[in-house]
Scaffold this motif. Sequence first.
Motif, PDB file in Angstrom:
ATOM      1  N   ARG A  15       0.833  -1.210   0.000  1.00 64.08           N
ATOM      2  CA  ARG A  15       0.000   0.000   0.000  1.00 64.08           C
ATOM      3  C   ARG A  15       0.861   1.252   0.000  1.00 64.08           C
ATOM      4  O   ARG A  15       1.819   1.330   0.768  1.00 64.08           O
ATOM      5  CB  ARG A  15      -0.897   0.010   1.247  1.00 64.08           C
ATOM      6  CG  ARG A  15      -1.886  -1.141   1.261  1.00 64.08           C
ATOM      7  CD  ARG A  15      -2.892  -1.003   2.374  1.00 64.08           C
ATOM      8  NE  ARG A  15      -2.277  -0.605   3.635  1.00 64.08           N
ATOM      9  CZ  ARG A  15      -2.876   0.149   4.544  1.00 64.08           C
ATOM     10  NH1 ARG A  15      -4.098   0.587   4.341  1.00 64.08           N
ATOM     11  NH2 ARG A  15      -2.273   0.451   5.670  1.00 64.08           N
ATOM     12  N   HIS A  21      10.075   2.600   4.359  1.00 62.92           N
ATOM     13  CA  HIS A  21      11.174   2.642   5.329  1.00 62.92           C
ATOM     14  C   HIS A  21      11.982   1.350   5.237  1.00 62.92           C
ATOM     15  O   HIS A  21      11.638   0.439   4.447  1.00 62.92           O
ATOM     16  CB  HIS A  21      10.644   2.927   6.742  1.00 62.92           C
ATOM     17  CG  HIS A  21       9.554   2.013   7.225  1.00 62.92           C
ATOM     18  ND1 HIS A  21       9.736   0.664   7.448  1.00 62.92           N
ATOM     19  CD2 HIS A  21       8.254   2.257   7.519  1.00 62.92           C
ATOM     20  CE1 HIS A  21       8.618   0.136   7.883  1.00 62.92           C
ATOM     21  NE2 HIS A  21       7.686   1.072   7.924  1.00 62.92           N
ATOM     22  N   GLY A  23      12.127  -1.066   7.161  1.00 65.78           N
ATOM     23  CA  GLY A  23      11.335  -2.248   7.515  1.00 65.78           C
ATOM     24  C   GLY A  23      10.702  -2.834   6.261  1.00 65.78           C
ATOM     25  O   GLY A  23      10.736  -4.044   6.027  1.00 65.78           O
ATOM     26  N   HIS A  24      10.140  -1.947   5.428  1.00 64.92           N
ATOM     27  CA  HIS A  24       9.573  -2.406   4.147  1.00 64.92           C
ATOM     28  C   HIS A  24      10.674  -2.961   3.249  1.00 64.92           C
ATOM     29  O   HIS A  24      10.484  -3.963   2.563  1.00 64.92           O
ATOM     30  CB  HIS A  24       8.886  -1.255   3.403  1.00 64.92           C
ATOM     31  CG  HIS A  24       7.727  -0.652   4.117  1.00 64.92           C
ATOM     32  ND1 HIS A  24       7.635   0.678   4.417  1.00 64.92           N
ATOM     33  CD2 HIS A  24       6.578  -1.213   4.588  1.00 64.92           C
ATOM     34  CE1 HIS A  24       6.498   0.927   5.030  1.00 64.92           C
ATOM     35  NE2 HIS A  24       5.835  -0.203   5.159  1.00 64.92           N
ATOM     36  N   GLY A  27      11.875  -6.242   4.875  1.00 65.22           N
ATOM     37  CA  GLY A  27      10.768  -7.152   5.167  1.00 65.22           C
ATOM     38  C   GLY A  27       9.959  -7.542   3.931  1.00 65.22           C
ATOM     39  O   GLY A  27       9.325  -8.590   3.921  1.00 65.22           O
ATOM     40  N   VAL A  28       9.945  -6.690   2.910  1.00 67.82           N
ATOM     41  CA  VAL A  28       9.093  -6.971   1.750  1.00 67.82           C
ATOM     42  C   VAL A  28       9.860  -6.870   0.426  1.00 67.82           C
ATOM     43  O   VAL A  28       9.894  -7.814  -0.361  1.00 67.82           O
ATOM     44  CB  VAL A  28       7.883  -5.986   1.692  1.00 67.82           C
ATOM     45  CG1 VAL A  28       6.998  -6.293   0.503  1.00 67.82           C
ATOM     46  CG2 VAL A  28       7.087  -6.033   2.974  1.00 67.82           C
ATOM     47  N   GLN A 155       0.691 -15.127   8.691  1.00 66.54           N
ATOM     48  CA  GLN A 155      -0.243 -14.306   7.909  1.00 66.54           C
ATOM     49  C   GLN A 155      -1.213 -15.143   7.074  1.00 66.54           C
ATOM     50  O   GLN A 155      -1.868 -14.597   6.197  1.00 66.54           O
ATOM     51  CB  GLN A 155       0.530 -13.391   6.959  1.00 66.54           C
ATOM     52  CG  GLN A 155       1.412 -12.381   7.675  1.00 66.54           C
ATOM     53  CD  GLN A 155       2.211 -11.568   6.682  1.00 66.54           C
ATOM     54  OE1 GLN A 155       2.727 -12.102   5.718  1.00 66.54           O
ATOM     55  NE2 GLN A 155       2.321 -10.280   6.921  1.00 66.54           N
ATOM     56  N   ALA A 188      11.713 -10.600   7.611  1.00 66.65           N
ATOM     57  CA  ALA A 188      12.273  -9.996   8.816  1.00 66.65           C
ATOM     58  C   ALA A 188      11.267  -8.996   9.385  1.00 66.65           C
ATOM     59  O   ALA A 188      10.480  -8.430   8.651  1.00 66.65           O
ATOM     60  CB  ALA A 188      13.546  -9.266   8.429  1.00 66.65           C
ATOM     61  N   THR A 189      11.254  -8.814  10.701  1.00 65.73           N
ATOM     62  CA  THR A 189      10.506  -7.709  11.290  1.00 65.73           C
ATOM     63  C   THR A 189      11.534  -6.734  11.847  1.00 65.73           C
ATOM     64  O   THR A 189      12.216  -7.025  12.825  1.00 65.73           O
ATOM     65  CB  THR A 189       9.563  -8.186  12.414  1.00 65.73           C
ATOM     66  OG1 THR A 189       8.668  -9.133  11.849  1.00 65.73           O
ATOM     67  CG2 THR A 189       8.764  -7.033  12.992  1.00 65.73           C
ATOM     68  N   VAL A 190      11.669  -5.619  11.188  1.00 65.19           N
ATOM     69  CA  VAL A 190      12.748  -4.682  11.529  1.00 65.19           C
ATOM     70  C   VAL A 190      12.295  -3.765  12.670  1.00 65.19           C
ATOM     71  O   VAL A 190      11.225  -3.156  12.584  1.00 65.19           O
ATOM     72  CB  VAL A 190      13.123  -3.847  10.281  1.00 65.19           C
ATOM     73  CG1 VAL A 190      14.200  -2.839  10.601  1.00 65.19           C
ATOM     74  CG2 VAL A 190      13.559  -4.771   9.146  1.00 65.19           C
ATOM     75  N   LYS A 197       8.118  -2.514  16.506  1.00 68.44           N
ATOM     76  CA  LYS A 197       8.215  -2.747  15.070  1.00 68.44           C
ATOM     77  C   LYS A 197       8.338  -1.392  14.353  1.00 68.44           C
ATOM     78  O   LYS A 197       7.616  -0.453  14.701  1.00 68.44           O
ATOM     79  CB  LYS A 197       6.943  -3.475  14.617  1.00 68.44           C
ATOM     80  CG  LYS A 197       6.887  -3.731  13.135  1.00 68.44           C
ATOM     81  CD  LYS A 197       5.612  -4.470  12.764  1.00 68.44           C
ATOM     82  CE  LYS A 197       5.388  -4.389  11.269  1.00 68.44           C
ATOM     83  NZ  LYS A 197       4.299  -5.158  10.752  1.00 68.44           N
ATOM     84  N   MET A 198       9.246  -1.294  13.403  1.00 70.39           N
ATOM     85  CA  MET A 198       9.358  -0.029  12.668  1.00 70.39           C
ATOM     86  C   MET A 198       8.066   0.229  11.917  1.00 70.39           C
ATOM     87  O   MET A 198       7.582  -0.619  11.169  1.00 70.39           O
ATOM     88  CB  MET A 198      10.544  -0.076  11.697  1.00 70.39           C
ATOM     89  CG  MET A 198      10.762   1.250  11.001  1.00 70.39           C
ATOM     90  SD  MET A 198      12.245   1.295   9.976  1.00 70.39           S
ATOM     91  CE  MET A 198      13.523   1.406  11.190  1.00 70.39           C
TER      92      MET A 198
END
Length: 331
Positions: A15, A21, A23-24, A27-28, A155, A188-190, A197-198
């Motif tokens: 989205r 950031h 984290g994205h 993590g993604v 998830q 990862a969860t940054v 969580k960020m």
Amino acid sequence: MNEPKRKKRVVSGIRPTGPLHIGHLHGVIEPWRDMQDDYDCYFFIADYHALTNWSENMDVKKNAMEVALDMLASGLDPEKSTIFRQSDIVEIPQFHLVLSMFSPVGWLLRNPTYKDQVEQLKIESPNYGFLGYPVLQSADVLMYEGELVPIGKDQAAHLNLTIDLAETMTTKFGKLFPVPEYLHSEFATVPGSDNRKMSKSYGNVINIKDSEKQTTKVIKSYYTDPLKPYMGDPGHPNDCPVFYLDKIYVKDKDELGRIRKTCESGERGCGQCKAELAEACNNYLRPIRERRAELEQNPEKVLKVLADGAEKARKIAEKVLARTLKAVTIR
Ligand code: ADP
């Protein structure tokens, strides 16, 4: 001669709620980047989904551009993957509408994300789009004949409705699209600067597009182990968000081992650790930031990637929609 093996199709979206950031990134986007050679990837900017929590000062179009810049600068490659904006696929709302007619409200009300968010965010009157977002998510996957959807360990619930809906439609109408499966991935969860969580909503982030100075400032403000107020006190790297980031940014395993040891023994202070991390993090992000700055100067290049991606995705979308409208007797 052997036919080259057909790559399975992966579909996933993010989205555009603002610039991405780290984290994205870790993590993604990087897990997506690493799928590009092995799968036929469709990655989209889920701009309709961004409206789920619409606010006065939101600019979805601008945010979608920020996310496109972040995605391309971080290694998503339009030569390998189909990259596009959800709203450019004009078939999506129509397909979503048809799918909604086969989505029992009971399924949507039972969706754990919906229930949690309504409770946690104390939403008094949840809107229809929010209740229905898993139907739109299903449209996003089924529209391009997605076969695999990357998903973190816990998830699974996100995709269950898509699978149930695809099975329902297949039972009623025969095969209109594949029933997708999970592609289990390690995400990862940054942690952010406050050790949660960020997340943009916590104000604890390092954005990909931030300057080196801003990055250093945020890293210096990172949570410090309260059990290690002084140099000489032993540290706890396993619980430390700075060490978590070291594991991403310090590439030399021996160096990482030395950081752990000297932290645990107390020889190393948190100030030194943060200064070194800031340097390593900026070194890692520098080429991404340079590519991003270059693309930012050439927005027409980015728009072309999105337009080409949409054109390719629409070729599949048109067929799937036509098949579906015929099956439900509209056409
Ligand atoms: P959404 O509400 O769409 O999940 P977010 O911006 O919170 O929006 O997250 C988008 C994606 O990025 C999700 O897959 C989420 O798990 C991932 N993500 C968000 N924050 C982090 C983080 N700190 N570390 C790792 N992944 C993250």
